[in-house]
Design a protein around this motif. Structure first.
Motif, PDB file in Angstrom:
ATOM      1  N   UNK A  18      68.701 -27.818  -1.363  1.00  0.00           N
ATOM      2  CA  UNK A  18      69.205 -27.279  -0.095  1.00  0.00           C
ATOM      3  C   UNK A  18      70.693 -27.552   0.017  1.00  0.00           C
ATOM      4  N   UNK A  19      71.479 -26.509   0.205  1.00  0.00           N
ATOM      5  CA  UNK A  19      72.922 -26.665   0.397  1.00  0.00           C
ATOM      6  C   UNK A  19      73.140 -27.299   1.773  1.00  0.00           C
ATOM      7  N   UNK A  20      73.939 -28.353   1.813  1.00  0.00           N
ATOM      8  CA  UNK A  20      73.997 -29.153   3.027  1.00  0.00           C
ATOM      9  C   UNK A  20      75.433 -29.413   3.492  1.00  0.00           C
ATOM     10  N   UNK A  21      76.175 -28.322   3.673  1.00  0.00           N
ATOM     11  CA  UNK A  21      77.483 -28.397   4.339  1.00  0.00           C
ATOM     12  C   UNK A  21      77.476 -27.381   5.481  1.00  0.00           C
ATOM     13  N   UNK A  22      76.562 -27.516   6.427  1.00  0.00           N
ATOM     14  CA  UNK A  22      76.412 -26.488   7.462  1.00  0.00           C
ATOM     15  C   UNK A  22      77.668 -26.242   8.279  1.00  0.00           C
ATOM     16  N   UNK A  52      61.471 -23.820  -8.407  1.00  0.00           N
ATOM     17  CA  UNK A  52      62.716 -24.319  -7.834  1.00  0.00           C
ATOM     18  C   UNK A  52      63.119 -23.383  -6.707  1.00  0.00           C
ATOM     19  N   UNK A  53      63.285 -23.934  -5.507  1.00  0.00           N
ATOM     20  CA  UNK A  53      63.629 -23.136  -4.332  1.00  0.00           C
ATOM     21  C   UNK A  53      65.023 -23.529  -3.851  1.00  0.00           C
ATOM     22  N   UNK A  54      65.890 -22.537  -3.679  1.00  0.00           N
ATOM     23  CA  UNK A  54      67.227 -22.748  -3.117  1.00  0.00           C
ATOM     24  C   UNK A  54      67.227 -22.308  -1.660  1.00  0.00           C
ATOM     25  N   UNK A  55      67.788 -23.153  -0.792  1.00  0.00           N
ATOM     26  CA  UNK A  55      67.924 -22.812   0.618  1.00  0.00           C
ATOM     27  C   UNK A  55      69.255 -23.345   1.133  1.00  0.00           C
ATOM     28  N   UNK A  56      69.618 -22.924   2.334  1.00  0.00           N
ATOM     29  CA  UNK A  56      70.813 -23.445   2.987  1.00  0.00           C
ATOM     30  C   UNK A  56      70.450 -24.137   4.285  1.00  0.00           C
ATOM     31  N   UNK A  58      71.019 -25.180   8.110  1.00  0.00           N
ATOM     32  CA  UNK A  58      71.672 -24.494   9.213  1.00  0.00           C
ATOM     33  C   UNK A  58      71.392 -23.004   9.170  1.00  0.00           C
ATOM     34  N   UNK A  59      72.321 -22.207   9.691  1.00  0.00           N
ATOM     35  CA  UNK A  59      72.093 -20.769   9.802  1.00  0.00           C
ATOM     36  C   UNK A  59      72.814 -19.973   8.714  1.00  0.00           C
ATOM     37  N   UNK A  60      73.138 -20.626   7.588  1.00  0.00           N
ATOM     38  CA  UNK A  60      73.824 -19.971   6.477  1.00  0.00           C
ATOM     39  C   UNK A  60      73.169 -20.375   5.169  1.00  0.00           C
ATOM     40  N   UNK A  61      72.986 -19.411   4.272  1.00  0.00           N
ATOM     41  CA  UNK A  61      72.513 -19.753   2.927  1.00  0.00           C
ATOM     42  C   UNK A  61      73.656 -20.396   2.153  1.00  0.00           C
ATOM     43  N   UNK A  62      74.675 -19.614   1.848  1.00  0.00           N
ATOM     44  CA  UNK A  62      75.865 -20.127   1.176  1.00  0.00           C
ATOM     45  C   UNK A  62      76.955 -19.070   1.270  1.00  0.00           C
ATOM     46  N   UNK A  63      78.121 -19.474   1.788  1.00  0.00           N
ATOM     47  CA  UNK A  63      79.226 -18.540   1.975  1.00  0.00           C
ATOM     48  C   UNK A  63      80.125 -18.431   0.750  1.00  0.00           C
ATOM     49  N   UNK A  64      79.681 -19.014  -0.378  1.00  0.00           N
ATOM     50  CA  UNK A  64      80.479 -18.921  -1.598  1.00  0.00           C
ATOM     51  C   UNK A  64      81.453 -20.072  -1.734  1.00  0.00           C
ATOM     52  N   UNK A 104      68.814 -17.092   4.394  1.00  0.00           N
ATOM     53  CA  UNK A 104      68.948 -16.833   5.823  1.00  0.00           C
ATOM     54  C   UNK A 104      70.432 -16.875   6.162  1.00  0.00           C
ATOM     55  N   UNK A 105      70.864 -16.007   7.036  1.00  0.00           N
ATOM     56  CA  UNK A 105      72.267 -16.000   7.438  1.00  0.00           C
ATOM     57  C   UNK A 105      73.180 -15.455   6.358  1.00  0.00           C
ATOM     58  N   UNK A 106      74.378 -16.012   6.287  1.00  0.00           N
ATOM     59  CA  UNK A 106      75.406 -15.489   5.383  1.00  0.00           C
ATOM     60  C   UNK A 106      75.100 -15.837   3.933  1.00  0.00           C
ATOM     61  N   UNK A 107      75.199 -14.837   3.082  1.00  0.00           N
ATOM     62  CA  UNK A 107      75.001 -14.995   1.638  1.00  0.00           C
ATOM     63  C   UNK A 107      76.093 -14.167   0.958  1.00  0.00           C
TER      64      UNK A 107
END
Length: 268
Positions: A18-22, A52-56, A58-64, A104-107
């Motif tokens: 899980x990406x964790x810089x919301x 393997x599951x990738x998630x973000x 907060x309300x964003x997956x990953x903004x790059x 979910x959210x921005x990708x």
């Protein structure tokens, strides 16, 4: 396992990253990119991992990429960071386990590029996609041109990269970037349903099928067909080619039980 900018969770045969810089829209700075590369290497070495599951968070997956992070880079940092991104992307694509991006959210940017390496992508109806690098005077570094063309074609890839607009989940699905669209509240349920139905398959057959699909994708048809030539199944009896699954096919009740969930999955 503890990281600063990602959450690494391993439960039974399922690993979740899980990406964790919301507060930064889960953008990838150098530290987070290093953590991601390390986490993927751990999954690569984990023979027991099947998903393997990738998630973000907060309300964003990953903004790059975190563009602000670029301001502190030295002359050659861009080259080495891009090479790491590419190596990480290739590692994800080559993993033997099944990979799922739950979006979910921005990708956008690197977030979108990461989804291109996954086997399945499930996205919410509020997700937003795009390749906005053009407006920051940079070009994609780990698949936003090369891999994206293989999914959406050259024409649409040029449009998204040269204009930099955002597009919705329906457009992403239309151009083969998404397998399934759902409501935000249903994202976890949809991922679990997919894991349930794919997890019921023979793990060795599943790994071989994924390998054949990946390795043959970029080859001329006559060369790619070589990957489809049957090999001796791992669970066949001495002197016989038939597998347990083939034997079950000859038993109507058993065959029906094997196919009950699969044949109607995602048909709504």
């Amino acid at each position: 396992m503890s990281y600063k900018h990602i959450i690494f969770d391993r439960e039974d045969t399922i690993t979740r990253i899980t990406f964790n810089r919301p507060n930064a829209h889960n953008a990838l700075d150098k530290e987070m990119s290093d953590e991601l590369a390390d986490a993927v290497r751990k999954v690569k070495k984990d023979r027991a991992c099947r998903f393997l599951v990738f998630r973000g968070n907060g309300d964003t997956f990953c903004a790059g990429d975190d563009i602000k992070d670029f301001l502190s880079w030295k002359d050659e940092d861009a080259y080495w960071q891009c090479r790491q991104y590419q190596e990480t992307a290739q590692m994800i694509e080559d993993l033997t386990c099944i990979t799922i991006a739950a979006v979910d959210g921005v990708c956008t940017g690197g977030g979108l590029e990461l989804t291109l390496t996954c086997d399945f992508v499930i996205a919410t109806d509020r997700s937003r996609w795009g390749m906005p690098e053009i407006d920051w005077d940079i070009t994609p570094g780990w698949g936003g041109v090369t891999r994206l063309q293989k999914f959406a074609g050259r024409r649409k890839t040029k449009e998204w990269n040269l204009i930099g607009q955002l597009f919705n989940a329906e457009t992403a699905e239309r151009y083969n970037l998404v397998n399934r669209i759902c409501k935000p509240a249903d994202l976890t349920k949809e991922v679990e349903a997919l894991i349930s139905v794919v997890g019921a398959k023979n793990p060795v057959t599943l790994r071989r099928s994924k390998f054949v699909l990946n390795q043959s994708a970029d080859l001329p048809t006559h060369s790619a067909m070589a990957f489809e030539v049957p090999i001796q199944p791992f669970d066949s009896k001495p002197g016989r080619f038939a597998t347990e699954g083939m034997e079950d096919f000859a038993k109507p009740d058993t065959r029906a039980a094997r196919r009950k969930v699969s044949k109607s999955f995602w048909q709504d």
